[in-house]
Design an enzyme around this catalytic site. Structure first.
Site, short mmCIF file in Angstrom:
data_model
loop_
_atom_site.label_atom_id
_atom_site.label_comp_id
_atom_site.label_asym_id
_atom_site.label_seq_id
_atom_site.Cartn_x
_atom_site.Cartn_y
_atom_site.Cartn_z
N CYS A 121 0.62 -0.91 -0.02
CA CYS A 121 -0.14 -0.05 -0.01
C CYS A 121 1.33 1.38 -0.05
O CYS A 121 1.45 1.32 -0.84
CB CYS A 121 -0.91 0.28 1.16
N HIS A 231 -3.70 -5.60 0.30
CA HIS A 231 -3.02 -5.85 1.93
C HIS A 231 -3.17 -7.50 2.35
O HIS A 231 -3.96 -7.68 3.06
CB HIS A 231 -4.07 -5.18 2.75
N GLU A 233 -1.39 -9.10 3.91
CA GLU A 233 -0.96 -9.67 5.64
C GLU A 233 -2.43 -9.54 6.67
O GLU A 233 -3.35 -10.16 7.34
CB GLU A 233 -0.41 -8.18 6.63
#
Ligand SMILES: *[C@@H]1O[C@H](CO)[C@@H](O)[C@H](O)[C@H]1NC(C)=O
Ligand SMILES: *[C@@H]1O[C@H](CO)[C@@H](O)[C@H](O)[C@H]1NC(C)=O
Ligand SMILES: *[C@@H]1O[C@H](CO)[C@@H](O)[C@H](O)[C@H]1NC(C)=O
Length: 303
Positions: A121, A231, A233
């Site tokens: 990001c 993202h 994660e």
């Protein structure tokens, strides 16, 4: 006797030189918007869990260190991750540290010292800016959406997706498994007018907000640098927003991205000068704090 020597030397060579099974990866901290005396920087714990799930240990890369301190750390770790957030990619302490590690990584890789870099990001956008100060981002209507990836013709031959199961690639292309929380992005049209970016980054996927098509996954052609505007994660480790996907394929997406980056870090042989220095640097010296409901993160490390 001679035979014994040559055999044991060969074994040593193979066990120590081919792969580093104890990779340690840095995660760059960033400024807290309203700092308190002892809380001026943070790392979202999901980034730490992400790398740990791939088999790495993590060290926080603190802000405002001297160039000498950053160089020493660079020579101790096996890769670095620039996380998402809101710091300025043009002028901030996050940007300063990111630039120092980027320049060290470019130089190291050029002389055969493998050192992978990952941007998520904001970190993804930061990498573009570090490669080309002429980078201009476009506004995108993508704060809190999940999207399937539009893979490019380059995806098939990529390093990043090579180890992904075919079924997961199919799911990534057809289901909304990637979460976006950004208001800007690098438009595909801008990429094509910036020779520096075009030469450096291979586009592996794009997305659109309905108006602007933007880059969503890249790998660098000649360096082990990777990035996602989305993202990876969050799928496994963040629960705040109801739209974050947690399906089996979403969790596998987290895992395969982590597995890939950690496997890149296993190709780096940097190490701390002593076990004590390593011990003091590891994130285990800090405890994550449960930060709901105020924060976007379930848990944060505060420094
Ligand atoms: C800040 O940290 C120092 C050293 O750990 C400690 O002595 C001090 O009490 C802390 N201050 C606050 C406001 O928590
Ligand atoms: C942004 O996207 C949302 C859907 O995700 C849509 O409802 C909204 O109208 C869009 N806003 C603009 C300014 O295009
Ligand atoms: C991708 O490959 C297809 C089939 O070979 C081709 O038609 C298309 O133009 C290519 N797209 C790009 C952007 O190169």
């Amino acid at each position: 006797m001679l035979l014994f020597f040559s055999v044991s030397l060969t074994c040593l060579f193979y066990s120590s030189a081919k792969r580093n099974d104890s990779p340690v990866i840095g995660i760059l901290a960033q400024e807290i918007r309203s700092p308190k005396p002892n809380q001026t920087a943070y790392i979202g714990a999901s980034y730490v869990k992400f790398l740990e799930s791939g088999g790495a240990r993590v060290v926080p890369v603190m802000l405002s260190q001297t160039l000498e301190e950053y160089k020493r750390l660079f020579n101790s770790i096996n890769g670095i991750l620039y996380p998402g957030g809101r710091a300025s990619i043009i002028s901030s302490r996050y940007q300063r540290a990111a630039q120092i590690f980027y320049e060290l990584a470019v130089e190291a890789n050029e002389r055969g010292d493998y050192f992978p870099v990952w941007g998520t990001c904001l970190g993804f956008e930061q990498l573009f800016y570090l490669t080309s100060v002429k980078t201009t981002l476009s506004f995108t209507n993508t704060s809190g959406v999940t999207l399937p990836l539009s893979f490019t013709n380059e995806t098939k031959g990529s390093r990043l997706f090579k180890g992904f199961p075919a079924e997961l690639m199919e799911d990534l292309a057809t289901e909304s498994l990637t979460e976006h929380s950004h208001k800007k992005g690098l438009a595909v049209s801008t990429y094509h007018t910036n020779e520096e970016l075009k030469k450096f980054y291979k586009v592996l996927s794009t997305n659109t907000d309905g108006t602007t098509e933007f880059l969503s996954t890249f790998e660098a052609y000649d360096y082990p640098f990777y990035g996602t505007q989305w993202h990876p994660e969050k799928n496994a480790f963040e629960w705040r927003n109801p739209y974050i996907p947690h399906s089996p394929s979403a969790i596998k997406t987290t895992f395969y991205m982590a597995e890939f980056f950690v496997s890149e870090a296993r190709r780096s042989f940097h190490r701390f000068r002593s076990e004590e220095e390593e011990r003091k640097a590891l994130i285990y010296n800090y405890s994550p704090v449960y930060t709901r409901p105020q924060s976007l993160f379930e848990q944060m490390y505060l420094f």
